[in-house]
Design an enzyme around this catalytic site. Structure first.
Site, PDB file in Angstrom:
ATOM      1  N   TYR A  16     -14.203  10.115  -4.591  1.00  0.00           N
ATOM      2  CA  TYR A  16     -13.751   9.047  -4.135  1.00  0.00           C
ATOM      3  C   TYR A  16     -12.894   9.032  -2.986  1.00  0.00           C
ATOM      4  O   TYR A  16     -11.997   9.649  -2.742  1.00  0.00           O
ATOM      5  CB  TYR A  16     -12.867   8.396  -5.281  1.00  0.00           C
ATOM      6  CG  TYR A  16     -12.265   6.765  -4.875  1.00  0.00           C
ATOM      7  CD1 TYR A  16     -13.251   5.798  -4.618  1.00  0.00           C
ATOM      8  CD2 TYR A  16     -11.099   6.655  -5.035  1.00  0.00           C
ATOM      9  CE1 TYR A  16     -12.816   4.593  -4.556  1.00  0.00           C
ATOM     10  CE2 TYR A  16     -10.616   5.377  -4.743  1.00  0.00           C
ATOM     11  CZ  TYR A  16     -11.293   4.239  -4.460  1.00  0.00           C
ATOM     12  OH  TYR A  16     -10.832   3.055  -4.333  1.00  0.00           O
ATOM     13  N   TYR A 170     -10.858   1.167 -15.941  1.00  0.00           N
ATOM     14  CA  TYR A 170      -9.977   2.281 -15.477  1.00  0.00           C
ATOM     15  C   TYR A 170      -8.499   1.871 -15.301  1.00  0.00           C
ATOM     16  O   TYR A 170      -7.531   2.537 -15.718  1.00  0.00           O
ATOM     17  CB  TYR A 170     -10.542   2.778 -14.095  1.00  0.00           C
ATOM     18  CG  TYR A 170      -9.717   3.952 -13.616  1.00  0.00           C
ATOM     19  CD1 TYR A 170      -9.602   5.111 -13.818  1.00  0.00           C
ATOM     20  CD2 TYR A 170      -8.763   3.430 -12.497  1.00  0.00           C
ATOM     21  CE1 TYR A 170      -9.011   6.186 -13.196  1.00  0.00           C
ATOM     22  CE2 TYR A 170      -8.082   4.323 -11.934  1.00  0.00           C
ATOM     23  CZ  TYR A 170      -7.849   5.783 -12.273  1.00  0.00           C
ATOM     24  OH  TYR A 170      -7.184   6.662 -11.590  1.00  0.00           O
ATOM     25  N   HIS A 171      -8.445   0.593 -14.627  1.00  0.00           N
ATOM     26  CA  HIS A 171      -7.171   0.209 -14.194  1.00  0.00           C
ATOM     27  C   HIS A 171      -6.337  -0.251 -15.243  1.00  0.00           C
ATOM     28  O   HIS A 171      -5.173  -0.455 -15.448  1.00  0.00           O
ATOM     29  CB  HIS A 171      -7.243  -0.491 -13.169  1.00  0.00           C
ATOM     30  CG  HIS A 171      -7.370  -0.085 -11.726  1.00  0.00           C
ATOM     31  ND1 HIS A 171      -6.457   0.785 -10.999  1.00  0.00           N
ATOM     32  CD2 HIS A 171      -8.468  -0.076 -11.092  1.00  0.00           C
ATOM     33  CE1 HIS A 171      -7.013   1.187 -10.143  1.00  0.00           C
ATOM     34  NE2 HIS A 171      -8.162   0.781  -9.837  1.00  0.00           N
ATOM     35  N   LYS A 529       7.003  -7.184  -3.884  1.00  0.00           N
ATOM     36  CA  LYS A 529       5.892  -6.204  -3.548  1.00  0.00           C
ATOM     37  C   LYS A 529       5.376  -6.793  -2.208  1.00  0.00           C
ATOM     38  O   LYS A 529       4.494  -7.707  -1.949  1.00  0.00           O
ATOM     39  CB  LYS A 529       4.835  -6.270  -4.417  1.00  0.00           C
ATOM     40  CG  LYS A 529       5.330  -5.538  -5.758  1.00  0.00           C
ATOM     41  CD  LYS A 529       3.946  -4.911  -6.601  1.00  0.00           C
ATOM     42  CE  LYS A 529       3.011  -4.136  -5.864  1.00  0.00           C
ATOM     43  NZ  LYS A 529       3.460  -2.854  -5.507  1.00  0.00           N
ATOM     44  N   ASP A 533      -0.502  -4.072  -1.436  1.00  0.00           N
ATOM     45  CA  ASP A 533      -0.793  -3.210  -2.270  1.00  0.00           C
ATOM     46  C   ASP A 533      -0.691  -4.122  -3.847  1.00  0.00           C
ATOM     47  O   ASP A 533       0.363  -4.597  -4.142  1.00  0.00           O
ATOM     48  CB  ASP A 533       0.439  -2.167  -2.587  1.00  0.00           C
ATOM     49  CG  ASP A 533       0.564  -1.380  -3.561  1.00  0.00           C
ATOM     50  OD1 ASP A 533      -0.476  -1.080  -4.262  1.00  0.00           O
ATOM     51  OD2 ASP A 533       1.869  -1.160  -4.010  1.00  0.00           O
ATOM     52  N   HIS A 535      -0.890  -2.726  -6.814  1.00  0.00           N
ATOM     53  CA  HIS A 535      -0.544  -1.741  -8.147  1.00  0.00           C
ATOM     54  C   HIS A 535       0.900  -2.217  -8.310  1.00  0.00           C
ATOM     55  O   HIS A 535       1.803  -1.667  -8.067  1.00  0.00           O
ATOM     56  CB  HIS A 535      -0.457  -0.346  -7.656  1.00  0.00           C
ATOM     57  CG  HIS A 535      -1.811   0.408  -7.620  1.00  0.00           C
ATOM     58  ND1 HIS A 535      -2.708   0.585  -8.671  1.00  0.00           N
ATOM     59  CD2 HIS A 535      -2.531   0.673  -6.599  1.00  0.00           C
ATOM     60  CE1 HIS A 535      -3.778   1.157  -8.338  1.00  0.00           C
ATOM     61  NE2 HIS A 535      -3.801   1.218  -6.997  1.00  0.00           N
TER      62      HIS A 535
END
Length: 656
Positions: A16, A170-171, A529, A533, A535
């Site tokens: 990746y 995945y996340h 935040k 981003d 996340h």
């Protein structure tokens, strides 16, 4: 002499990758292919993922940081220069702007003279998990689901070997999902897409379309459980395809998936141990032939520290090659068929996942239950962190066996790659030149056609491809989608009500009460935040713990400008501001915010910052006036809570 053993074909070996510029990423791709990589996996930067050009205010500090910036056809052309796309299998991790990036890819392939019908690869194109865990969405769920279906319908007709939708669990695991939640939420996403797609496809062709849906999963450190999870995925998907969609051909019911193993468990402490973690996690998706991944990409040992260097990525690639070519793994049938312990665990996971799926269906399916799923993930992650803090879950080098020798891998460059800050302005200059050189009338006409297609509910792919060819930019494409469908603020999963996780918080609650009395009102903690981003896991857990300690919290979610955070701090009367930034853009974003606080005469509000922050950068942040800097090694949330109380305490400030 014995006959040669017939070995299975190995999985696609990917890395990746993408950073800085299209030219730098192209050089990295060609180098990796020369080292034996067998497929490409493109990482795009956050402005590209969220539909902003590199010169947008929200792109400041984010250009080229977590991936490659692709603002137009010229960037995509450079990205794949001297790489014959007709011979490649390319995975593009892109979601909200997936139709656009695929349009650019198809346009470059046509320029290369490729037969578009032969292109092979995957575009992730999973917006539901973006609302739940990754945060790179643009539009509301319903029109986003239509665009997912647009890509799938177009690929079915024009690019039949392409995987048009990669259901990404995945996340979900990175956000704290249990194996049962990961199974159920991913499968619910897949059924939502297929349900939306079914009316568009001729009934006799629908099974083949089902067969193009692929998955992108995570594998954590509990590798036996994770391997069983993959076998459960295989069984449940086969069951759904046959019973829900009437797919009779087993080849169209195959659970086809790629994987990147867990990054959540990579540690900043004793980072060399991450090599073992990555290898063990790879076993979960390669050992069982029945549930073996079709493509594997591995994180690098130092991803908890920052951006991996080419050597670090090479090391992870060699791990795959040793497993595929040196061991005898691919010479055997499934090693676990008939194993009673494995069968029992797989059955238990399927039972739990079916129960969760039934609940999601009863509530209206994946789109209708985004708020519910988000809240469940925040709760599961809080429980996971609580177990680590209490030592119930052992993390070597973090909460046990902390003593150790310094790592010789941490060389003079800090063991990571740092993107040159000059890259951003250079990308902006190229973007400006691109805009100046194009036919503005053709661009305006293409944008009008694109907007009209979206407004009429037509498939946006043909208009997107035409827009790509005349020079439309990523930000301009996304602006049409925003104009037609509006923007969306996803749920935070953080309620204002205290949870029942109160163990060990009594002293902190008492301290919050005492300081609140001194302040004359409840201690106000603003969690922000800034930047792009998405996340949000760390910010959510800080907000949840602060709430449970009795603080009055403000947390509005992701993608805020420093200006918006400062305005909220002033209007809400914040006593402490906490910033979470994991994209590497902490220096420019925090500098901007601190300057705005100074201009507003709000420098008395302490600022704390958390993220993947190298030591030198942490010192720079403190020089700017940041009161505390936290990195992944600071996993004890109660210590952070105690610091917040101290920073807000007027008596402590007066004593300084």
């Amino acid at each position: 002499m014995t006959d040669a053993v017939q070995k299975d074909r190995p999985w696609l070996i990917r890395t990746y990758a993408g950073h800085s510029t299209a030219a730098a990423s192209n050089a990295l791709y060609r180098a990796n292919l020369a080292k034996g990589q067998t497929g490409l996996s493109v990482a795009f930067d956050l402005p590209t993922q969220t539909g902003y050009d590199s010169d947008h205010v929200l792109a400041r500090g984010e250009v080229g940081k977590v991936g490659v910036p692709v603002s137009h056809l010229g960037d995509m052309r450079t990205l794949f220069a001297d790489i014959p796309l007709e011979q490649m299998n390319t995975s593009m991790t892109i979601n909200a702007t997936a139709p656009w990036l695929l349009a650019l890819y198809i346009s470059v392939a046509e320029e290369q003279g490729a037969d578009v019908a032969t292109l092979q690869g995957t575009v992730q194109n999973d917006l539901i998990k973006e609302y739940l865990s990754r945060g790179t969405y643009i539009c509301p769920p319903e029109p986003s689901l239509r665009m997912i279906a647009d890509v799938a319908e177009y690929c079915y007709t024009h690019v039949p070997k392409w995987n048009p939708m990669n259901v990404c669990s995945y996340h979900l695991q990175e956000a704290g999902a249990t194996p049962e939640q990961e199974l159920a939420f991913a499968l619910a996403t897949a059924t939502a897409v297929l349900d939306a797609l079914k009316p568009r496809i001729a009934p006799q062709d629908f099974p083949a379309v089902v067969g193009r849906i692929s998955f992108f999963v995570n594998a954590g450190i509990r590798f036996v459980t994770e391997m069983c999870k993959m076998r459960a995925f295989v069984d449940l998907w086969d069951e759904i395809c046959e019973k829900r969609y009437g797919v009779s051909d087993p080849k169209f019911r195959r659970f086809r998936y790629g994987v990147q193993v867990n990054s959540l468990g990579l540690t900043e402490q004793q980072p060399e141990n991450n090599v073992y973690r990555i290898l063990i996690e790879m076993l979960a998706v390669t050992l069982s032939k029945k549930a073996r991944a079709r493509a594997v990409q591995l994180p690098a040992w130092n991803e908890a520290l920052g951006l991996p260097r080419p050597w670090d990525q090479q090391w992870s690639m060699r791990m795959q090659q040793i497993m595929a070519y040196e061991t005898d793994l691919l010479e055997f049938d499934d090693l676990f068929d008939g194993n009673p312990a494995v069968d029992a665990k797989v059955d238990a996971l399927k039972t739990g996942a079916r129960a969760e799926l039934e609940q999601l269906d009863a509530m209206g399916g994946a789109i209708a239950t985004i708020d519910y799923m988000k809240a469940q993930l925040v709760q599961s992650n809080a429980e996971r962190l609580n177990r680590i803090e209490k030592g119930e879950t052992v993390v070597v080098g973090v909460n046990k066996y902390q003593a150790g020798e310094p790592s010789p891998l941490m060389t003079g460059d800090g063991g990571i790659m740092v993107v040159d800050p000059a890259v951003e302005q250079e990308q902006i200059d190229r973007l400006t030149a691109w805009r100046d050189a194009r036919d503005t009338d053709a661009v305006a006409a293409a944008l009008a056609d694109l907007r009209a297609s979206a407004a009429a509910g037509e498939n946006v792919m043909p208009a997107s491809i035409q827009a790509a060819k005349v020079g439309v930019t990523t930000g301009e494409w996304a602006a049409q989608m925003r104009t037609v469908h509006g923007e969306y603020r996803g749920p935070t999963g953080v309620s204002t009500s205290q949870s029942n996780m109160t163990e060990g918080l009594d002293a902190l609650r008492d301290a919050v009460d005492v300081v609140s009395d001194r302040l004359g009102r409840r201690l106000k903690f603003l969690v922000g935040k800034p930047g792009l981003d998405g996340h949000s896991n760390g910010a959510e857990q800080i907000a949840v713990r602060a709430r449970d300690c009795g603080m009055d919290i403000t947390y509005e979610g992701i993608r805020l400008t420093p200006e918006e955070i400062v305005r909220a701090a002033r209007e809400d009367g914040a006593h402490v501001i906490g910033l979470s930034i994991l994209s590497g853009s902490h220096i420019p974003l925090v500098e901007d915010l601190m300057q705005r606080l100074h201009a507003e005469n709000l420098t008395d509000i302490p600022v704390i910052v958390g993220g993947i922050i190298p030591d030198d950068d942490a010192e720079r942040l403190r020089t700017m006036g940041v009161a505390r800097v936290y990195t992944p090694k600071d996993f004890e949330l109660n210590t952070i809570m105690s610091d917040i109380v101290t920073l807000a305490d007027p008596q402590a400030v007066a004593a300084q």
